[in-house]
Design an enzyme around this catalytic site. Sequence first.
Site, mmCIF file in Angstrom:
data_model
loop_
_atom_site.group_PDB
_atom_site.id
_atom_site.type_symbol
_atom_site.label_atom_id
_atom_site.label_comp_id
_atom_site.label_asym_id
_atom_site.label_seq_id
_atom_site.Cartn_x
_atom_site.Cartn_y
_atom_site.Cartn_z
ATOM 1 C CD GLU A 1 127.871 -46.001 22.203
ATOM 2 O OE1 GLU A 1 128.776 -46.786 22.543
ATOM 3 O OE2 GLU A 1 127.297 -45.238 23.002
ATOM 4 C CD GLU B 1 139.161 -45.158 20.142
ATOM 5 O OE1 GLU B 1 139.790 -46.224 20.247
ATOM 6 O OE2 GLU B 1 138.097 -44.938 20.749
#
Length: 686
Positions: free
Chosen positions: A490, A387
Site C-alpha cells: 500500500e 480494523e
Amino acid sequence: MLTRRFLISTTALVAALPAAAARAQDAPAVVSASSPDGVLSVSVTVTGEGRPEYSVSRLGRPIIAASRLGFLLTDAPKLERNFAVTAEAPTQHDDTWEQPWGERRFIRNRYTRLRVHLTEKGGLERRMDVVFRLYDDGIGFRYEFPDQPNLKAVKIGDELTEFAVVDSGTAWWIPAFEWNREEYLYNRTRIDAVGVAQTPLTVRTDDGLHVSIHEAALIDYSGMNLRRVEGGRFKAALTPGLSNAAVELTTPFVTPWRTLQISDTAAGLVESSLILNLNEPNRLGDVSWFKPMKYVGIWWEMHLDLKTWNSGPKHGATTENAIKHIDFAAEHGFGGVLIEGWNVGWDGEWFGTGWNYSFTQAYPDFDIERVAAYARSKGVEIIGHHETGGNGFHYEQQLDAAFAQMQRFGWHSVKTGYVADAAGARVRGPDGQPRLAWHESQPMAQHHLRVVETAAKYQVAVNAHEPFKDTGLRRTFPNMISREGARGMEFSAWGQPGNPPEHEANLVFTRLLAGPMDYTPGIFGMKTRAPDGIATTWAKQLALYVTIYSPIVMAADLLENYEANPGPFQFIKDVVTDWSDTRVLNGEIGDFVTIARKDRNSDQWFLGALTDEHPRVLDASLSFLDPGRRYRAEIYRDAPDADWKTNREAIVIEAREVTAADTLSLRLAPGGGQAIRFVPLGRARR
C-alpha cells in the site's frame, strides 16, 4: 568432566603453593557446549564481580564476544552480579515435525541443550537458569525462573542481555520506538552506525558471515529491540509497559528465546528453521479447517482513493461490489474475497480511537446475509476484516460475538488491524479501564494471544496488520497464519516515497526471517499516487508470489487490470501458497534473491527471482527438480527493454522443456524479476 561438547573448568592454573591452589579454586567456572556437528559453540562464565556473560564462536572463531546477561528490577535488587555458575550435562535432541501448512512440510529439530544455573552467592540467594539450544545454523537462549521463596513477583525494568558482534560489517535495520511502528524503509549502514533497531536485525561482516538477531516464542513478555552501546555491542531494549516495569510476571516463568541465526550465506539465513523450532508444538490440534489460498478483495481501490472505507457515495463495501468480486474469484479459482469497510464504525475519526466499531453490524448498503449465502453458493470464502483503530480494549469486548458470526457464515480467516501511532494502542489496565500502550508491549502480547485463542474456538485464523512482531508462534498456534509488520504494497499506492526497487530484496533477509508476511502483490496498474508508482516490473510482481512467503496471498490489483491482461495474470492463477519444500538458490541482502518452492499437493515447482534497481543475470541450477524427469518451464520474464522507470509492463511469456540437469540464465531488468512454473511432463528422453 570434559567431552567434545561440554566443559567445566577453572581458569586459574593450579600451582604447588597452597595460596595458588586456593586462588584457582576461587576462580570462576566456564561452562561450554557445542552444536551437534561442532559448528557453533557457546561459553558462559562470570566475571570477578560475579556478573554472568556468554560468548559464541563458529568453527573456533569468535562471533559474539563476552556479552552480559541479567536484569534490572523495579522493586528488588538487580539480578546482574554476585552469581556463581554451574551447569547440567548437555543433552542431544533430534526429531522431525510436520507443519500443517508452511514453506516446507517437514522440519528437522536437531540441537544440543545446555542448562546453566546462575545462583546468587549471598543475600537473597535467588536463582535463574539460562537454557541454550545450539543448532548448527544458530543459537537460542532464554532465562527460566523457577519458583523460589525470595523471588515471587518479578517486575523487570530493564533486560541486560547483550549481543557483542566481534567483526565490523554492514547492518540492515529499521528504527525502534518511532511513531509508524514497523513501517519504515530499511537502513543500510555500518554496524557501528546503528542506532536503536527493531528485530530482526541482520548484519553481514566484512569477511562475509551473516548474522540475524531476533527472538522466538514471545507469548507473555515485552518485545525486544536493540540499542547499540558502542562499536558492535548491542543491548536489549524492552518495549515499555503500563508502569515503570516493562514486564510483570510471577515465578515460575520463562522469557522468550533470544536468537542468533548464523550462516556463511544470506540464503542460509532464509533456509534456517531456528525461529520455528524454538517454539512449542501445536496446541490446537487439527486445523484442517484453514485452507491456504489466494484471494482478491475490496481494498486496493480504497488506497487509490477510488473508493472509501466509510459510508457514502464512494463506499467500497457494497453488496453489489462484493458480489462482483465473488464472481471473479469463483471464475478464476481464488479461494477468498477480502471485504474491508463492511462494518459500522468507519465514519468520523477512527484512527487511533476505534470506539465506534461494531464487528457484527454491517452498513445498510452491505447485505451481509445475502453476501454470505452467495459466496457459499460459489464456493468462495469471505475473509473477515476487523480494523480496531488500535483499540484492543474495545475489540476484546466483541471477540466472541464477532467470531461466532464468522463461524455461522463459514468464514475461516480474518484480517485484523491496529492502525494507531506507536504507544497509541488501547488495552485493559489492571483496574479494568482502558490504558494506552505500545504495540509491542506486554499487554499487547497478551491481547494478541487472547484474539488468537478465541478465534481458534470458532475455527478462525488470524492475519494481523499493525501487529506484534512475528516470533514463530504459528508453530504453537497454527491459526496465526500471517501478518504485516513492515512496509507493505500500500505504500506504493500513496507513500511519499513509495517502496523503492530494493525493498523486497531487503524484506527477504530481514522481516521475513521472522515469519510470513501479507505483502499483497500482483499489481499491474503501475501509476499510483506515490511519486514513482509501483517501482517494479510486471515480472517482478509475479516473482513476489514465490519470494515473499505467506499461506494466504492477495491478488491485490483492481479486477479490470487482471481482465485486461490475461497473459501475466495466468501465473497468479496457477501459483500455489502451500509448499512441501523451499530452496534459496542465491541471494544478497538488499540486492537480489532467487527462491524455488515445491507445491505440497503436486510435483510442480515454482521459481521467483528479483533484483533491486540494478539489472542482473543470475544463474539458476534446476537440480532441485526430480532427476530423470522432464518439465515444461512456463516462463514470465522481463522483456529486453523492461525497466521499472520507463517500461514496467514489458514482459515476455514463453515455455521450454527442461530437466534437473539444466541451468537457466535469468536476465532481470532494473527493478525486475522472473517467475517460472515447472510442470512435470514425464521421464526424460534418453
